[in-house]
Design a protein around this motif. Structure first.
Motif, PDB file in Angstrom:
ATOM      1  N   HIS A  51      29.645 -28.071 -47.389  1.00 27.15           N
ATOM      2  CA  HIS A  51      28.749 -29.148 -46.977  1.00 27.15           C
ATOM      3  C   HIS A  51      29.349 -30.057 -45.907  1.00 27.15           C
ATOM      4  O   HIS A  51      28.628 -30.596 -45.064  1.00 27.15           O
ATOM      5  CB  HIS A  51      28.348 -29.976 -48.204  1.00 27.15           C
ATOM      6  N   HIS A  52      30.660 -30.238 -45.927  1.00 32.42           N
ATOM      7  CA  HIS A  52      31.283 -31.181 -45.003  1.00 32.42           C
ATOM      8  C   HIS A  52      31.913 -30.510 -43.783  1.00 32.42           C
ATOM      9  O   HIS A  52      32.603 -31.160 -43.002  1.00 32.42           O
ATOM     10  CB  HIS A  52      32.347 -31.995 -45.750  1.00 32.42           C
ATOM     11  N   ILE A  53      31.690 -29.223 -43.617  1.00 31.57           N
ATOM     12  CA  ILE A  53      32.206 -28.505 -42.445  1.00 31.57           C
ATOM     13  C   ILE A  53      31.194 -28.612 -41.307  1.00 31.57           C
ATOM     14  O   ILE A  53      29.987 -28.525 -41.514  1.00 31.57           O
ATOM     15  CB  ILE A  53      32.473 -27.030 -42.794  1.00 31.57           C
ATOM     16  N   ASP A  54      31.697 -28.825 -40.096  1.00 38.53           N
ATOM     17  CA  ASP A  54      30.821 -28.952 -38.926  1.00 38.53           C
ATOM     18  C   ASP A  54      30.074 -27.638 -38.676  1.00 38.53           C
ATOM     19  O   ASP A  54      30.624 -26.539 -38.906  1.00 38.53           O
ATOM     20  CB  ASP A  54      31.635 -29.309 -37.686  1.00 38.53           C
TER      21      ASP A  54
ATOM     22  N   VAL B 123      20.639 -25.111 -41.660  1.00 38.60           N
ATOM     23  CA  VAL B 123      20.378 -26.513 -42.024  1.00 38.60           C
ATOM     24  C   VAL B 123      20.616 -27.478 -40.868  1.00 38.60           C
ATOM     25  O   VAL B 123      19.781 -28.370 -40.626  1.00 38.60           O
ATOM     26  CB  VAL B 123      21.208 -26.915 -43.265  1.00 38.60           C
ATOM     27  N   PRO B 124      21.721 -27.370 -40.110  1.00 42.42           N
ATOM     28  CA  PRO B 124      21.933 -28.326 -39.007  1.00 42.42           C
ATOM     29  C   PRO B 124      20.858 -28.276 -37.937  1.00 42.42           C
ATOM     30  O   PRO B 124      20.710 -29.227 -37.158  1.00 42.42           O
ATOM     31  CB  PRO B 124      23.296 -27.898 -38.431  1.00 42.42           C
ATOM     32  N   ASN B 125      20.099 -27.185 -37.890  1.00 39.79           N
ATOM     33  CA  ASN B 125      19.060 -27.027 -36.865  1.00 39.79           C
ATOM     34  C   ASN B 125      17.645 -27.096 -37.451  1.00 39.79           C
ATOM     35  O   ASN B 125      16.686 -26.711 -36.788  1.00 39.79           O
ATOM     36  CB  ASN B 125      19.257 -25.695 -36.140  1.00 39.79           C
ATOM     37  N   ASN B 126      17.546 -27.574 -38.711  1.00 44.42           N
ATOM     38  CA  ASN B 126      16.243 -27.698 -39.394  1.00 44.42           C
ATOM     39  C   ASN B 126      15.482 -26.374 -39.433  1.00 44.42           C
ATOM     40  O   ASN B 126      14.267 -26.323 -39.261  1.00 44.42           O
ATOM     41  CB  ASN B 126      15.380 -28.771 -38.720  1.00 44.42           C
ATOM     42  N   ILE B 127      16.236 -25.299 -39.668  1.00 47.98           N
ATOM     43  CA  ILE B 127      15.652 -23.965 -39.810  1.00 47.98           C
ATOM     44  C   ILE B 127      15.807 -23.549 -41.271  1.00 47.98           C
ATOM     45  O   ILE B 127      16.843 -23.804 -41.884  1.00 47.98           O
ATOM     46  CB  ILE B 127      16.367 -22.944 -38.894  1.00 47.98           C
ATOM     47  N   ILE B 128      14.785 -22.918 -41.816  1.00 48.56           N
ATOM     48  CA  ILE B 128      14.829 -22.535 -43.230  1.00 48.56           C
ATOM     49  C   ILE B 128      14.602 -21.042 -43.384  1.00 48.56           C
ATOM     50  O   ILE B 128      14.194 -20.355 -42.436  1.00 48.56           O
ATOM     51  CB  ILE B 128      13.775 -23.304 -44.066  1.00 48.56           C
TER      52      ILE B 128
ATOM     53  N   GLY C 164      28.335 -11.633 -50.950  1.00 49.74           N
ATOM     54  CA  GLY C 164      26.993 -11.787 -50.401  1.00 49.74           C
ATOM     55  C   GLY C 164      26.491 -13.215 -50.488  1.00 49.74           C
ATOM     56  O   GLY C 164      25.924 -13.748 -49.530  1.00 49.74           O
ATOM     57  N   ALA C 165      26.699 -13.841 -51.651  1.00 43.53           N
ATOM     58  CA  ALA C 165      26.286 -15.236 -51.817  1.00 43.53           C
ATOM     59  C   ALA C 165      27.054 -16.142 -50.859  1.00 43.53           C
ATOM     60  O   ALA C 165      26.498 -17.100 -50.302  1.00 43.53           O
ATOM     61  CB  ALA C 165      26.515 -15.674 -53.262  1.00 43.53           C
ATOM     62  N   GLY C 166      28.340 -15.835 -50.634  1.00 43.06           N
ATOM     63  CA  GLY C 166      29.139 -16.627 -49.706  1.00 43.06           C
ATOM     64  C   GLY C 166      28.626 -16.530 -48.282  1.00 43.06           C
ATOM     65  O   GLY C 166      28.543 -17.535 -47.564  1.00 43.06           O
ATOM     66  N   LEU C 167      28.264 -15.323 -47.848  1.00 43.90           N
ATOM     67  CA  LEU C 167      27.709 -15.154 -46.504  1.00 43.90           C
ATOM     68  C   LEU C 167      26.377 -15.893 -46.363  1.00 43.90           C
ATOM     69  O   LEU C 167      26.104 -16.520 -45.327  1.00 43.90           O
ATOM     70  CB  LEU C 167      27.518 -13.665 -46.205  1.00 43.90           C
ATOM     71  N   ALA C 168      25.549 -15.819 -47.399  1.00 46.95           N
ATOM     72  CA  ALA C 168      24.278 -16.553 -47.370  1.00 46.95           C
ATOM     73  C   ALA C 168      24.525 -18.054 -47.272  1.00 46.95           C
ATOM     74  O   ALA C 168      23.829 -18.768 -46.538  1.00 46.95           O
ATOM     75  CB  ALA C 168      23.462 -16.227 -48.617  1.00 46.95           C
ATOM     76  N   ALA C 169      25.529 -18.556 -47.998  1.00 45.37           N
ATOM     77  CA  ALA C 169      25.861 -19.984 -47.953  1.00 45.37           C
ATOM     78  C   ALA C 169      26.338 -20.395 -46.564  1.00 45.37           C
ATOM     79  O   ALA C 169      25.969 -21.468 -46.054  1.00 45.37           O
ATOM     80  CB  ALA C 169      26.931 -20.295 -49.004  1.00 45.37           C
ATOM     81  N   VAL C 170      27.162 -19.554 -45.938  1.00 42.41           N
ATOM     82  CA  VAL C 170      27.638 -19.840 -44.567  1.00 42.41           C
ATOM     83  C   VAL C 170      26.456 -19.924 -43.614  1.00 42.41           C
ATOM     84  O   VAL C 170      26.363 -20.834 -42.776  1.00 42.41           O
ATOM     85  CB  VAL C 170      28.629 -18.752 -44.113  1.00 42.41           C
ATOM     86  N   SER C 171      25.532 -18.978 -43.722  1.00 39.41           N
ATOM     87  CA  SER C 171      24.361 -18.982 -42.848  1.00 39.41           C
ATOM     88  C   SER C 171      23.521 -20.241 -43.044  1.00 39.41           C
ATOM     89  O   SER C 171      23.138 -20.902 -42.073  1.00 39.41           O
ATOM     90  CB  SER C 171      23.505 -17.742 -43.133  1.00 39.41           C
ATOM     91  N   ILE C 172      23.257 -20.575 -44.301  1.00 38.91           N
ATOM     92  CA  ILE C 172      22.397 -21.725 -44.593  1.00 38.91           C
ATOM     93  C   ILE C 172      23.046 -23.034 -44.154  1.00 38.91           C
ATOM     94  O   ILE C 172      22.427 -23.841 -43.451  1.00 38.91           O
ATOM     95  CB  ILE C 172      22.066 -21.760 -46.102  1.00 38.91           C
TER      96      ILE C 172
END
Length: 293
Positions: free
Chosen positions: A108-111, A37-42, A24-32
């Motif tokens: 963090h460094h993945i497109d 984050v790349p689209n300035n959405i929180i 679950g934490a991994g999926l949340a991290a992928v989403s964020i």
């Protein structure tokens, strides 16, 4: 009077829970990291505050990135929760928060997957909701504001949901000043989608209905439900508020798709039966799924 001894959680079940909390934490991290984050959405709550602060201070104070802020901001709430809510919940929540922080830093460094804001909003919200829902379903939390809400509502005349909503109003308002009005509106949409998805993950896809039936022909109605729907019933004792007569009340749980058939079955036996249908959050029991049609 003998004291009841509560059975402790087995190591295997504890590992099982931690595994799903990690997923679950991994999926949340992928989403964020790859959608929001790349689209300035929180998101709302502590995650949203951490994202805003990361945007504002990470360039000038590099070590205060999202992962660090998420852990630091959650720690006070975890400490309060440990004292007032329970050890197991807080340990699971702290593990979830640390897992989210670690996995997010690795991504963090993945497109980013998408740069279109509406796609990031919809799919980011869905993935985030699944991730957070898995964490909550297995006994943890990623957001300290919920813990704060539990503690504050003991002293304030608000529910936990109302308290969290008030907090998020300020957070999304802050986001409007930092990122812009449109990004804040996308953030609200993301939060709503994630919120609904969390409910689905926690409650399951099989929506059930609890039905109460009051009928003078309760035995015939109960038998018809069993024979034609394959659902067992429970008889409850009741008393008429106007007539003061004793009554038998039928209680039965059915799936959403069986409601229409149930009403037809009851009406065939007793057209004057009184029926109340209520939504249920979850139904457990090995025999419930074995209905015949």
């Amino acid at each position: 009077m003998t004291q009841r001894v509560h059975k402790k959680e087995s190591p295997l079940h504890f590992i099982y829970r931690l595994l799903f909390i990690t997923v679950g934490a991994g999926l949340a991290a992928v989403s964020i990291e790859l959608f929001l984050v790349p689209n300035n959405i929180i998101d709302g709550g502590i995650i949203g505050v951490s994202l805003i602060l990361d945007y504002l201070v990470s360039d000038s104070i590099p070590f205060l990135n999202f992962s660090t802020l998420l852990v630091l901001l959650n720690l006070p709430f975890m400490y309060s929760g440990y004292k007032h809510i329970g050890k197991t919940f807080v340990v699971s929540s702290l593990f979830a928060v640390v897992s989210l922080a670690v996995i997010e830093s690795l991504l963090h460094h993945i497109d980013p997957f998408v740069t279109e804001e509406i796609l990031a909003t919809v799919f980011g919200g869905l993935i985030l909701g699944v991730g957070v829902g898995l964490v909550i379903r297995h006994g943890g939390s990623l957001d300290g504001t919920e813990i704060l809400g539990i503690l504050m509502t003991k002293k304030l005349p608000f529910s936990v949901g109302e308290f969290v909503m008030f907090m998020n109003i300020f957070i999304f308002g802050w986001a409007a000043f930092v990122f812009g009005i449109e990004e804040a509106m996308y953030s609200v949409m993301t939060y709503y989608i994630a919120f609904k998805t969390i409910d689905t993950v926690i409650q399951g896809m099989d929506e059930t209905k609890a039905v109460i039936i009051v009928s003078d022909h309760y035995l015939d109605v109960s038998d018809a439900i069993l024979q034609r729907l394959g659902r067992g019933t429970t008889m409850l004792k009741g008393r008429g508020g106007y007539t003061d007569n004793d009554k038998e009340v039928i209680y039965v749980v059915v799936t959403r798709l069986e409601v229409t058939k149930l009403k037809s079955v009851v009406s065939d036996v007793d057209p004057d039966a009184f029926i109340t249908i209520m939504s249920t959050q979850e139904t457990k029991g090995a025999r419930f799924k074995s209905a015949i049609h």
